[in-house]
Design a protein around this motif. Structure first.
Motif, PDB file in Angstrom:
ATOM      1  N   PHE A 579       0.820  -1.213   0.000  1.00  0.00           N
ATOM      2  CA  PHE A 579       0.000   0.000   0.000  1.00  0.00           C
ATOM      3  C   PHE A 579       0.854   1.263   0.000  1.00  0.00           C
ATOM      4  O   PHE A 579       0.410   2.311  -0.493  1.00  0.00           O
ATOM      5  CB  PHE A 579      -0.978  -0.034   1.180  1.00  0.00           C
ATOM      6  CG  PHE A 579      -2.109  -1.001   0.938  1.00  0.00           C
ATOM      7  CD1 PHE A 579      -3.116  -0.703   0.024  1.00  0.00           C
ATOM      8  CD2 PHE A 579      -2.145  -2.227   1.580  1.00  0.00           C
ATOM      9  CE1 PHE A 579      -4.144  -1.596  -0.225  1.00  0.00           C
ATOM     10  CE2 PHE A 579      -3.174  -3.130   1.339  1.00  0.00           C
ATOM     11  CZ  PHE A 579      -4.176  -2.822   0.433  1.00  0.00           C
ATOM     12  N   ASP A 580       2.070   1.168   0.491  1.00  0.00           N
ATOM     13  CA  ASP A 580       3.017   2.265   0.289  1.00  0.00           C
ATOM     14  C   ASP A 580       3.249   2.433  -1.211  1.00  0.00           C
ATOM     15  O   ASP A 580       3.246   3.566  -1.741  1.00  0.00           O
ATOM     16  CB  ASP A 580       4.322   1.944   1.023  1.00  0.00           C
ATOM     17  CG  ASP A 580       5.366   3.052   0.895  1.00  0.00           C
ATOM     18  OD1 ASP A 580       5.079   4.107   0.308  1.00  0.00           O
ATOM     19  OD2 ASP A 580       6.491   2.850   1.409  1.00  0.00           O
ATOM     20  N   GLY A 581       3.414   1.301  -1.910  1.00  0.00           N
ATOM     21  CA  GLY A 581       3.577   1.361  -3.361  1.00  0.00           C
ATOM     22  C   GLY A 581       2.361   1.963  -4.041  1.00  0.00           C
ATOM     23  O   GLY A 581       2.487   2.768  -4.979  1.00  0.00           O
ATOM     24  N   TRP A 582       1.167   1.607  -3.570  1.00  0.00           N
ATOM     25  CA  TRP A 582      -0.073   2.133  -4.168  1.00  0.00           C
ATOM     26  C   TRP A 582      -0.126   3.656  -4.010  1.00  0.00           C
ATOM     27  O   TRP A 582      -0.421   4.380  -4.975  1.00  0.00           O
ATOM     28  CB  TRP A 582      -1.267   1.474  -3.486  1.00  0.00           C
ATOM     29  CG  TRP A 582      -2.588   1.727  -4.157  1.00  0.00           C
ATOM     30  CD1 TRP A 582      -3.213   0.933  -5.054  1.00  0.00           C
ATOM     31  CD2 TRP A 582      -3.432   2.876  -3.983  1.00  0.00           C
ATOM     32  NE1 TRP A 582      -4.401   1.499  -5.451  1.00  0.00           N
ATOM     33  CE2 TRP A 582      -4.554   2.704  -4.809  1.00  0.00           C
ATOM     34  CE3 TRP A 582      -3.340   4.029  -3.212  1.00  0.00           C
ATOM     35  CZ2 TRP A 582      -5.578   3.625  -4.879  1.00  0.00           C
ATOM     36  CZ3 TRP A 582      -4.365   4.973  -3.288  1.00  0.00           C
ATOM     37  CH2 TRP A 582      -5.471   4.760  -4.115  1.00  0.00           C
ATOM     38  N   ALA A 595       8.957  -0.909  -7.403  1.00  0.00           N
ATOM     39  CA  ALA A 595       9.973  -1.523  -6.541  1.00  0.00           C
ATOM     40  C   ALA A 595       9.378  -1.902  -5.187  1.00  0.00           C
ATOM     41  O   ALA A 595       9.665  -2.977  -4.632  1.00  0.00           O
ATOM     42  CB  ALA A 595      11.144  -0.558  -6.353  1.00  0.00           C
ATOM     43  N   LEU A 596       8.535  -1.041  -4.640  1.00  0.00           N
ATOM     44  CA  LEU A 596       7.884  -1.347  -3.361  1.00  0.00           C
ATOM     45  C   LEU A 596       6.964  -2.560  -3.504  1.00  0.00           C
ATOM     46  O   LEU A 596       6.898  -3.422  -2.618  1.00  0.00           O
ATOM     47  CB  LEU A 596       7.093  -0.128  -2.874  1.00  0.00           C
ATOM     48  CG  LEU A 596       7.934   1.058  -2.381  1.00  0.00           C
ATOM     49  CD1 LEU A 596       7.072   2.315  -2.265  1.00  0.00           C
ATOM     50  CD2 LEU A 596       8.560   0.725  -1.026  1.00  0.00           C
ATOM     51  N   ALA A 597       6.240  -2.646  -4.634  1.00  0.00           N
ATOM     52  CA  ALA A 597       5.336  -3.777  -4.853  1.00  0.00           C
ATOM     53  C   ALA A 597       6.115  -5.082  -4.959  1.00  0.00           C
ATOM     54  O   ALA A 597       5.703  -6.112  -4.404  1.00  0.00           O
ATOM     55  CB  ALA A 597       4.506  -3.546  -6.114  1.00  0.00           C
ATOM     56  N   THR A 615      -0.837  -3.373  -7.193  1.00  0.00           N
ATOM     57  CA  THR A 615       0.022  -2.189  -7.364  1.00  0.00           C
ATOM     58  C   THR A 615       0.970  -2.382  -8.544  1.00  0.00           C
ATOM     59  O   THR A 615       1.156  -1.467  -9.370  1.00  0.00           O
ATOM     60  CB  THR A 615       0.825  -1.936  -6.075  1.00  0.00           C
ATOM     61  OG1 THR A 615      -0.088  -1.685  -5.000  1.00  0.00           O
ATOM     62  CG2 THR A 615       1.759  -0.745  -6.238  1.00  0.00           C
ATOM     63  N   LEU A 616       1.549  -3.581  -8.664  1.00  0.00           N
ATOM     64  CA  LEU A 616       2.477  -3.834  -9.767  1.00  0.00           C
ATOM     65  C   LEU A 616       1.738  -3.838 -11.101  1.00  0.00           C
ATOM     66  O   LEU A 616       2.266  -3.363 -12.123  1.00  0.00           O
ATOM     67  CB  LEU A 616       3.180  -5.174  -9.541  1.00  0.00           C
ATOM     68  CG  LEU A 616       4.479  -5.427 -10.324  1.00  0.00           C
ATOM     69  CD1 LEU A 616       5.498  -4.322 -10.046  1.00  0.00           C
ATOM     70  CD2 LEU A 616       5.058  -6.788  -9.957  1.00  0.00           C
TER      71      LEU A 616
END
Length: 699
Positions: A579-582, A595-597, A615-616
């Motif tokens: 969710f940081d990636g989102w 990268a976070l995903a 997210t990816l």
């Protein structure tokens, strides 16, 4: 059930009707267990021939004509489980009312709805159930019954959202929408695909009933009320007057076990009973239990008592011993709609089975199904008035009931699988959920009683014992008020961690309902609990994400990741990274989001991979969205499926494939229709609207 089993069950039911006894009394007189007799009468078990003989002996009938039917049923074996039908039993001694019954049946066939109105005790519910049982074969999808509590002493009338929740739960519809109009639409939609007869008993007014009426289709509804619901055009009224002397005498004679009676004395008894079936049955039961009395003696006793109905109720009560009269009085203050033997035992502080049996035989308590009981509103009011005068320690009895309900809820909850409980207690989870479904109304009433009595232990603990049930029935209207009161009770008890857990549950329920500011407030009140810090940071991030505060949400997700990492919680880390990636993606940093995903996927297994894949998929390649949808479908996660379809709609819109995008958006909304996921539905509708706007621009 069909063929020989059906014929045998019909014969056994006739024996029970002829006996005039409760199920427990008939079982006792026949030397059978009441649980076995219940299975015989419902077709779940074929009785041994000796049991059939014993039942025939009770009513002095020759069992030999039943031998052939029994032999066929025994050879065929027990019937398949019956269809869902929770209508209370028909009265074996229902008397008269043929024109009214015929009119109600005609309205149900032609209009699909009818209302039966009349004064208290005149037999509205009895007639409605009698008609419902007569028409059972016309409604192959069974019958539904709900007491709307319009005139029940000590109970608030059931509001339409709660009534709809109970009706839909009976059709195995979970995750209800919060809005009453949407619930009513869902109810009409479900009924349109069925042929069901719905009995709405004890309605306060037309406004309470109107959202519960079926729409198109072959289902029907039968309403009872003390008021004539003149504004309810869709359900024409049929009014009941007290029974005339002929039918009243016949009903009294059946209840008393009389072939004939002295005319003058009989007319006096009928006058004292006012033609009300409830009073006639009770007076007749009183006479039946006093073989040395004549009708003239009964008439004299009724005449000597002040107040017609108090006299009838009081005489039925006087035939019981002091201990049984005490149980009767306490039943008048019992919270809830109905009760079982265990609840009555807790209330009385002694085994209540034999007492309930006598109360049923005296028509002071109704046995609606084997082992479950209720009181008529008039009798309940009478019992409550006596309790107010003669039971100074009634609150102590109520506290025993509250402890009983809490212990039962905890025991059944432990049988249910949950993320925080990898090894549930021994037992059948389906039966445990069925227990919560059956007792839900009583559990809420017990909670409200606990609030009135200041029983903080019950207030704090009962919503926790209902956590799994509430999670599977999101949208239940009572959940948020119960959790808020429970958190306050835990605070008073000096249990800060328990208070924080309850506030976290409250925040989750509020967020799912789309009440984001209230959810954020609940989460923030729970902050400061180190054990919950990571989970709270994650949930606060979700709320801020839904509020559109993406930078704040990103900070919350990163704080949650740090806390999960400190605790060694890989699944939590994976969720926080995803969710940081989102949030990072929607803040415009696509490579960093991808990268976070990927870091999230390195830590996650099974359904925990879905947020990272989504997210990816949005950041890099739509194929990851297809993979995420596959995982959600494999694990039957409907809300996750809806989220994946919505994101696929967005990705396909960006690729210019508008028809496919629209199809995915529509599928997302179809999946969300039966779920109480107001916030997710709002997000999916917003994405769909943006796609439709893009379609218009292209056109």
């Amino acid at each position: 059930m069909s063929g020989p089993q059906e014929r045998l069950v019909a014969q056994l039911a006739q024996i029970k009707q002829l006996s005039g006894l409760s199920l427990r009394s008939l079982a006792r007189d026949a030397g059978l267990s009441s649980s076995s007799l219940s299975r015989y009468l419902t077709g779940r078990l074929v009785p041994p021939w000796e049991a059939v003989v014993a039942l025939c002996r009770v009513v002095r009938r020759d069992p030999r004509p039943l031998r052939a039917v029994w032999a066929e049923a025994a050879q065929a074996g027990p019937a398949a489980p019956p269809r869902r039908n929770d209508l209370p039993a028909d009265l074996f001694d229902f008397t008269g009312r043929e024109p009214e019954c015929a009119r109600v049946e005609e309205l149900l066939r032609t209009v699909g709805a009818a209302t039966v109105d009349g004064m208290a005790g005149v037999g509205k519910t009895s007639l409605a159930l009698h008609v419902a049982h007569r028409l059972a074969s016309a409604y192959p999808d069974g019958g539904r019954y709900v007491d709307l509590q319009g005139f029940t002493p000590g109970q608030e009338p059931l509001d339409p959202p709660a009534a709809l929740a109970r009706l839909l739960a009976g059709l195995d519809v979970g995750h209800l929408p919060a809005d009453v109009a949407e619930r009513a639409a869902l109810w009409r939609s479900e009924l349109s695909r069925r042929r069901t007869l719905v009995v709405l008993d004890n309605a306060a007014d037309a406004e309470q009933v109107r959202p519960l009426l079926p729409g198109a289709g072959k289902s029907a509804v039968l309403v009872t009320s003390r008021n004539r619901l003149v504004s309810l055009d869709a359900a024409p009224p049929v009014s009941l007057a007290p029974l005339g002397d002929g039918d009243a005498a016949l009903l009294f004679g059946r209840a008393a076990g009389l072939g004939h009676a002295e005319d003058a004395a009989l007319h006096e008894v009928l006058r004292e009973c006012g033609g009300l079936p409830l009073a006639l049955r009770m007076a007749g039961a009183r006479l039946r239990h006093r073989p040395g009395w004549t009708v003239a003696v009964l008439a004299e006793r009724l005449r000597d008592n002040a107040g017609r109905f108090d006299a009838v109720f009081g005489m039925s009560l006087q035939q019981l011993g002091a201990g049984r009269r005490r149980v009767f009085r306490l039943l008048g203050v019992l919270p809830g709609a109905d009760f079982d033997t265990g609840t009555a035992t807790a209330l009385a502080g002694l085994p209540a089975g034999p007492v309930l049996e006598e109360l049923v035989d005296a028509h002071l308590v109704q046995e609606t199904s084997p082992g479950r009981y209720r009181m008529h509103d008039l009798i309940r009011r009478y019992a409550a008035e006596l309790a107010a005068e003669e039971e100074p320690r009634a609150d102590d009895a109520l506290r025993r009931v509250l402890d009983h309900y809490l212990a039962q809820a905890v025991a059944h909850d432990r049988m249910l699988p949950a993320p925080q409980r990898p090894r549930p207690a021994a037992g059948d989870p389906a039966q445990a959920m069925a227990w919560f479904d059956l007792e839900y109304v009583n559990l809420v009433a017990a909670f409200d009683t606990a609030v009135r009595l200041g029983a903080d232990e019950v207030i704090a603990s009962l919503p926790q014992a209902m956590r799994v049930w509430f999670f599977r029935h999101r949208g239940t209207d009572d959940q948020t008020r119960m959790l808020a009161a429970a958190a306050d009770a835990a605070d008073r008890l000096g249990r800060p961690h328990e208070r924080s857990e309850l506030l976290a549950d409250l925040g989750f329920a509020l967020a799912a309902a789309g009440r984001l500011s209230a959810a954020l407030s609940a989460y923030q009140r729970a902050e400061g609990d180190d054990e919950l810090a990571a989970a709270l940071a994650l949930r606060i991030g979700f709320v801020r994400r839904d509020l559109g505060e993406l930078a704040a949400a990103q900070a919350d997700f990163r704080r949650a990741r740090e806390l999960f990492e400190r605790d060694g919680n890989r699944a939590g880390q994976a969720q926080a990274l995803a969710f940081d990636g989102w949030a990072t993606l929607h803040l415009g940093a696509r490579p960093e989001a991808a990268a976070l995903a990927r870091a999230s996927l390195d830590l996650a297994d099974g359904p925990a991979r879905i947020p990272g894949l989504v997210t990816l998929g949005l950041a890099e390649d739509r194929s990851f969205l297809d993979e995420a949808l596959g995982v959600a479908e494999e694990n039957d996660l409907r809300h996750q499926q809806a989220w994946c379809h919505s994101c696929l709609g967005i990705a396909l819109r960006d690729a210019g494939r508008m028809d496919e995008a629209v199809a995915h958006h529509r599928r997302a909304l179809e999946l969300l229709e039966p779920l109480a996921e107001a916030q997710l539905e709002a997000d999916c509708r917003r994405a769909y609207a943006e796609t439709l706007q893009a379609v218009d621009r292209r056109a």
